[in-house]
Enzyme design. Sequence first.
Site, PDB file in Angstrom:
ATOM      1  N   GLU A   1      41.823  42.869  29.613  1.00  0.00           N
ATOM      2  CA  GLU A   1      41.204  43.461  30.811  1.00  0.00           C
ATOM      3  C   GLU A   1      41.187  44.979  30.694  1.00  0.00           C
ATOM      4  O   GLU A   1      40.195  45.627  31.045  1.00  0.00           O
ATOM      5  CB  GLU A   1      41.981  43.025  32.056  1.00  0.00           C
ATOM      6  CG  GLU A   1      41.823  41.549  32.357  1.00  0.00           C
ATOM      7  CD  GLU A   1      42.692  41.049  33.494  1.00  0.00           C
ATOM      8  OE1 GLU A   1      42.383  39.980  34.034  1.00  0.00           O
ATOM      9  OE2 GLU A   1      43.678  41.708  33.838  1.00  0.00           O
TER      10      GLU A   1
ATOM     11  N   GLY B   1      40.689  35.486  36.633  1.00  0.00           N
ATOM     12  CA  GLY B   1      41.440  35.140  37.844  1.00  0.00           C
ATOM     13  C   GLY B   1      40.603  34.325  38.816  1.00  0.00           C
ATOM     14  O   GLY B   1      39.424  34.060  38.573  1.00  0.00           O
ATOM     15  N   SER B   2      41.235  33.953  39.935  1.00  0.00           N
ATOM     16  CA  SER B   2      40.541  33.084  40.884  1.00  0.00           C
ATOM     17  C   SER B   2      39.395  33.816  41.587  1.00  0.00           C
ATOM     18  O   SER B   2      38.379  33.196  41.922  1.00  0.00           O
ATOM     19  CB  SER B   2      41.539  32.544  41.915  1.00  0.00           C
ATOM     20  OG  SER B   2      42.203  33.600  42.568  1.00  0.00           O
TER      21      SER B   2
ATOM     22  N   GLY C   1      39.215  41.256  39.227  1.00  0.00           N
ATOM     23  CA  GLY C   1      40.081  41.247  40.408  1.00  0.00           C
ATOM     24  C   GLY C   1      41.302  42.122  40.192  1.00  0.00           C
ATOM     25  O   GLY C   1      41.391  42.883  39.218  1.00  0.00           O
ATOM     26  N   ALA C   2      42.264  42.003  41.097  1.00  0.00           N
ATOM     27  CA  ALA C   2      43.516  42.755  40.972  1.00  0.00           C
ATOM     28  C   ALA C   2      44.584  42.061  41.805  1.00  0.00           C
ATOM     29  O   ALA C   2      44.282  41.278  42.714  1.00  0.00           O
ATOM     30  CB  ALA C   2      43.334  44.188  41.452  1.00  0.00           C
ATOM     31  N   ASP C   3      45.822  42.364  41.478  1.00  0.00           N
ATOM     32  CA  ASP C   3      46.950  41.828  42.255  1.00  0.00           C
ATOM     33  C   ASP C   3      47.302  42.767  43.406  1.00  0.00           C
ATOM     34  O   ASP C   3      47.751  42.321  44.459  1.00  0.00           O
ATOM     35  CB  ASP C   3      48.157  41.620  41.338  1.00  0.00           C
ATOM     36  CG  ASP C   3      47.824  40.633  40.236  1.00  0.00           C
ATOM     37  OD1 ASP C   3      47.536  39.473  40.563  1.00  0.00           O
ATOM     38  OD2 ASP C   3      47.784  41.039  39.062  1.00  0.00           O
TER      39      ASP C   3
ATOM     40  N   GLY D   1      48.564  39.514  36.809  1.00  0.00           N
ATOM     41  CA  GLY D   1      49.199  38.319  37.363  1.00  0.00           C
ATOM     42  C   GLY D   1      48.824  37.082  36.565  1.00  0.00           C
ATOM     43  O   GLY D   1      49.620  36.160  36.397  1.00  0.00           O
TER      44      GLY D   1
HETATM   45  C1  5RP Z   1      44.618  38.543  35.623  1.00  0.00           C
HETATM   46  C2  5RP Z   1      44.413  39.561  36.676  1.00  0.00           C
HETATM   47  C3  5RP Z   1      43.753  39.125  37.934  1.00  0.00           C
HETATM   48  O1  5RP Z   1      42.667  39.949  38.178  1.00  0.00           O
HETATM   49  C4  5RP Z   1      44.735  39.234  39.070  1.00  0.00           C
HETATM   50  O2  5RP Z   1      45.893  38.492  38.746  1.00  0.00           O
HETATM   51  C5  5RP Z   1      44.133  38.723  40.381  1.00  0.00           C
HETATM   52  O3  5RP Z   1      43.966  37.348  40.295  1.00  0.00           O
HETATM   53  P1  5RP Z   1      43.341  36.504  41.484  1.00  0.00           P
HETATM   54  O4  5RP Z   1      41.911  36.892  41.579  1.00  0.00           O
HETATM   55  O5  5RP Z   1      43.541  35.074  41.045  1.00  0.00           O
HETATM   56  O6  5RP Z   1      44.113  36.811  42.738  1.00  0.00           O
HETATM   57  O7  5RP Z   1      44.769  40.696  36.557  1.00  0.00           O
HETATM   58  O8  5RP Z   1      45.339  39.054  34.544  1.00  0.00           O
END
Ligand code: 5RP
Length: 224
Positions: free
Chosen positions: A109, A35-36, A88-90, A102
């Site tokens: 993961e 993720g970002s 990371g996480a949503d 996301g």
């Molecule tokens: C990808 C993930 C990401 O950790 C999550 O979507 C958060 O992404 P971002 O750091 O871009 O906000 O679970 O599958």
Amino acid sequence: MFRKTQVNQDAGKKRAALAALAYVDHGMALGVGTGSTVDFFIDALAEHGHRKLRLVSSSERSTERLGRLGLDVTELSAVGDVDLYVDGADEATNHLHLIKGGGGALTREKIVAGAARKFVCIVDRSKLVGRLGAFPLPVEVIPMARSFVARQLVKAGGQPVWRKDFVTDNGNQIIDVRNLEIANPVEMETRLNQIPGVVTVGLFAHRGADVLLIGTDDGVEVMT
Ligand code: 5RP
């Protein structure tokens, strides 16, 4: 307004990502999420020149970014247990339960998180919620089971939406479930995991984070 919010979020993501470097020791087996926010972590990892890390990646996307920066990836099976997983996480709660996926990388993961002795989750302040579920819950499904699983998700109280034109690294599909009442994340994860055809549910409650690093406007909050 949107631009300012985005800039603040990116600053928070970067602060959390840099704070995660403090958990990295030379020679460890390190799981890298997707993720970002993790992109900031990967860039910082490359810049700080940690040596002799055995890196395990949770997605083709992260593998590609790591490779571009000269950081080689090892297969999880060759590494065994992972000392530290950074992802990371949503959404995240103060119980350290998460919604992830996301970016569609939830299965790998969850595998790397499961293999990890310590899971450090890095988020900006906007990801912290009182109750999970405002972010649609990603569920990875075997393609032939998609409609069947979607009907079961309706019975569970959600509104499933097929993430069209998206194929996971494992060749599967994603259903994003809206408006799910997630009063008990552990129970909901267990329940949805029972549906035949479900590969992975984006709820990380059975194995949540051990440490949550929250990048704010002026620093990093740590929850354990
Ligand atoms: C990808 C993930 C990401 O950790 C999550 O979507 C958060 O992404 P971002 O750091 O871009 O906000 O679970 O599958």
